[in-house]
Design a protein around this motif. Structure first.
Motif, PDB file in Angstrom:
ATOM      1  N   ASN A  28       0.792  -1.226   0.000  1.00 29.31           N
ATOM      2  CA  ASN A  28       0.000   0.000   0.000  1.00 29.31           C
ATOM      3  C   ASN A  28       0.822   1.272   0.000  1.00 29.31           C
ATOM      4  O   ASN A  28       0.389   2.290  -0.553  1.00 29.31           O
ATOM      5  CB  ASN A  28      -0.937  -0.001   1.208  1.00 29.31           C
ATOM      6  N   ILE A  29       1.980   1.253   0.610  1.00 30.53           N
ATOM      7  CA  ILE A  29       2.785   2.469   0.708  1.00 30.53           C
ATOM      8  C   ILE A  29       3.476   2.787  -0.611  1.00 30.53           C
ATOM      9  O   ILE A  29       3.571   3.952  -1.000  1.00 30.53           O
ATOM     10  CB  ILE A  29       3.774   2.370   1.888  1.00 30.53           C
ATOM     11  N   VAL A  30       3.927   1.776  -1.318  1.00 23.71           N
ATOM     12  CA  VAL A  30       4.596   2.025  -2.598  1.00 23.71           C
ATOM     13  C   VAL A  30       3.656   2.748  -3.579  1.00 23.71           C
ATOM     14  O   VAL A  30       4.049   3.753  -4.173  1.00 23.71           O
ATOM     15  CB  VAL A  30       5.181   0.720  -3.184  1.00 23.71           C
ATOM     16  N   PRO A  31       2.400   2.302  -3.749  1.00 22.84           N
ATOM     17  CA  PRO A  31       1.505   3.072  -4.626  1.00 22.84           C
ATOM     18  C   PRO A  31       1.258   4.498  -4.124  1.00 22.84           C
ATOM     19  O   PRO A  31       1.156   5.432  -4.921  1.00 22.84           O
ATOM     20  CB  PRO A  31       0.200   2.266  -4.625  1.00 22.84           C
ATOM     21  N   ARG A  90      -2.602  13.099   5.377  1.00 21.13           N
ATOM     22  CA  ARG A  90      -2.869  12.733   6.778  1.00 21.13           C
ATOM     23  C   ARG A  90      -3.811  11.541   6.874  1.00 21.13           C
ATOM     24  O   ARG A  90      -3.620  10.669   7.728  1.00 21.13           O
ATOM     25  CB  ARG A  90      -3.449  13.925   7.527  1.00 21.13           C
ATOM     26  N   LEU A  91      -4.830  11.526   6.021  1.00 22.77           N
ATOM     27  CA  LEU A  91      -5.754  10.388   6.031  1.00 22.77           C
ATOM     28  C   LEU A  91      -5.019   9.090   5.736  1.00 22.77           C
ATOM     29  O   LEU A  91      -5.220   8.085   6.416  1.00 22.77           O
ATOM     30  CB  LEU A  91      -6.858  10.590   4.989  1.00 22.77           C
ATOM     31  N   PHE A  92      -4.178   9.114   4.721  1.00 27.79           N
ATOM     32  CA  PHE A  92      -3.465   7.893   4.354  1.00 27.79           C
ATOM     33  C   PHE A  92      -2.517   7.449   5.466  1.00 27.79           C
ATOM     34  O   PHE A  92      -2.529   6.279   5.872  1.00 27.79           O
ATOM     35  CB  PHE A  92      -2.685   8.066   3.044  1.00 27.79           C
ATOM     36  N   VAL A  93      -1.712   8.360   5.966  1.00 30.58           N
ATOM     37  CA  VAL A  93      -0.743   8.010   7.012  1.00 30.58           C
ATOM     38  C   VAL A  93      -1.474   7.532   8.273  1.00 30.58           C
ATOM     39  O   VAL A  93      -1.108   6.516   8.865  1.00 30.58           O
ATOM     40  CB  VAL A  93       0.200   9.199   7.310  1.00 30.58           C
ATOM     41  N   GLY A  94      -2.513   8.234   8.657  1.00 32.71           N
ATOM     42  CA  GLY A  94      -3.293   7.819   9.830  1.00 32.71           C
ATOM     43  C   GLY A  94      -3.921   6.455   9.639  1.00 32.71           C
ATOM     44  O   GLY A  94      -3.920   5.624  10.554  1.00 32.71           O
ATOM     45  N   ALA A  95      -4.461   6.208   8.446  1.00 32.30           N
ATOM     46  CA  ALA A  95      -5.077   4.914   8.161  1.00 32.30           C
ATOM     47  C   ALA A  95      -4.055   3.789   8.222  1.00 32.30           C
ATOM     48  O   ALA A  95      -4.332   2.702   8.742  1.00 32.30           O
ATOM     49  CB  ALA A  95      -5.754   4.941   6.792  1.00 32.30           C
ATOM     50  N   ARG A  96      -2.838   4.019   7.701  1.00 33.55           N
ATOM     51  CA  ARG A  96      -1.805   2.974   7.736  1.00 33.55           C
ATOM     52  C   ARG A  96      -1.345   2.699   9.165  1.00 33.55           C
ATOM     53  O   ARG A  96      -1.119   1.549   9.535  1.00 33.55           O
ATOM     54  CB  ARG A  96      -0.597   3.367   6.874  1.00 33.55           C
ATOM     55  N   ILE A  97      -1.203   3.736   9.967  1.00 33.03           N
ATOM     56  CA  ILE A  97      -0.802   3.546  11.368  1.00 33.03           C
ATOM     57  C   ILE A  97      -1.906   2.799  12.119  1.00 33.03           C
ATOM     58  O   ILE A  97      -1.638   1.853  12.864  1.00 33.03           O
ATOM     59  CB  ILE A  97      -0.447   4.892  12.022  1.00 33.03           C
ATOM     60  N   TYR A  98      -3.155   3.200  11.905  1.00 35.16           N
ATOM     61  CA  TYR A  98      -4.286   2.528  12.549  1.00 35.16           C
ATOM     62  C   TYR A  98      -4.370   1.068  12.102  1.00 35.16           C
ATOM     63  O   TYR A  98      -4.610   0.175  12.919  1.00 35.16           O
ATOM     64  CB  TYR A  98      -5.588   3.270  12.232  1.00 35.16           C
ATOM     65  N   HIS A  99      -4.161   0.813  10.815  1.00 34.37           N
ATOM     66  CA  HIS A  99      -4.188  -0.547  10.297  1.00 34.37           C
ATOM     67  C   HIS A  99      -3.134  -1.408  10.997  1.00 34.37           C
ATOM     68  O   HIS A  99      -3.407  -2.532  11.402  1.00 34.37           O
ATOM     69  CB  HIS A  99      -3.953  -0.538   8.780  1.00 34.37           C
ATOM     70  N   THR A 100      -1.935  -0.879  11.149  1.00 30.54           N
ATOM     71  CA  THR A 100      -0.861  -1.636  11.789  1.00 30.54           C
ATOM     72  C   THR A 100      -1.187  -1.912  13.253  1.00 30.54           C
ATOM     73  O   THR A 100      -0.993  -3.037  13.734  1.00 30.54           O
ATOM     74  CB  THR A 100       0.475  -0.884  11.665  1.00 30.54           C
ATOM     75  N   ILE A 101      -1.664  -0.915  13.959  1.00 32.09           N
ATOM     76  CA  ILE A 101      -2.038  -1.109  15.368  1.00 32.09           C
ATOM     77  C   ILE A 101      -3.119  -2.174  15.478  1.00 32.09           C
ATOM     78  O   ILE A 101      -3.030  -3.081  16.312  1.00 32.09           O
ATOM     79  CB  ILE A 101      -2.480   0.216  16.002  1.00 32.09           C
TER      80      ILE A 101
END
Length: 148
Positions: free
Chosen positions: A82-85, A108-119
């Motif tokens: 997801n981060i590469v795209p 911010r939405l993308f970064v927040g979503a990825r951090i939330y997904h990992t948690i």
């Protein structure tokens, strides 16, 4: 050199660079977390790695899958997918001259979503938490593409 100065004055690009750095550092952390779990749980995927903990037949017991290691590894793999795209789409988007506040919102939405997904992946939180993190980030990438 004037073009580089112009790029550095592009506030949307600078915002992208900031959030891209944050998300890449997070992805690098996941790589370290995977290695940490492999070492502490003594669960290796390669024979040469397990050999440092034992010789011969004794080393083979460390050549195994561990549920916790696999969970961290899958979260890291999901980041890669997801981060590469985001890096490509976000770069092109930031260079297309978007409104700064809209660009920052997308980043911010993308970064927040990825951090939330990992948690939600690592704790693990019950579904639909992880799916929510994934789809917010994925949807945000699609919105960025539509603004070109």
């Amino acid at each position: 050199m004037a073009d580089l100065n112009k790029l550095m004055e592009n506030e949307a690009f600078m915002a992208f660079a900031t959030y891209a750095t944050i998300i890449l550092l997070k992805m690098m952390f996941m790589s370290s977390a995977t290695a940490f779990y492999r070492m502490t749980r003594k669960a290796f995927a390669n024979p040469e790695d397990s050999a440092s903990f034992g010789k011969g037949e004794n080393a083979k017991k460390f050549l195994r899958a561990d549920d916790r290691v696999e969970r961290v590894r899958r979260a890291h793999l999901n980041d890669l997918e997801n981060i590469v795209p985001f890096l490509g789409i976000g770069l092109l988007y930031s260079l297309s001259g978007p409104d700064l506040s809209t660009a920052i919102l997308h980043f911010r939405l993308f970064v927040g979503a990825r951090i939330y997904h990992t948690i939600s992946y690592l704790l693990p939180l019950p579904q639909p938490n992880r799916a929510l993190g994934f789809f917010v980030g994925f949807g945000d990438k699609e919105l960025e593409k539509s603004h070109f």
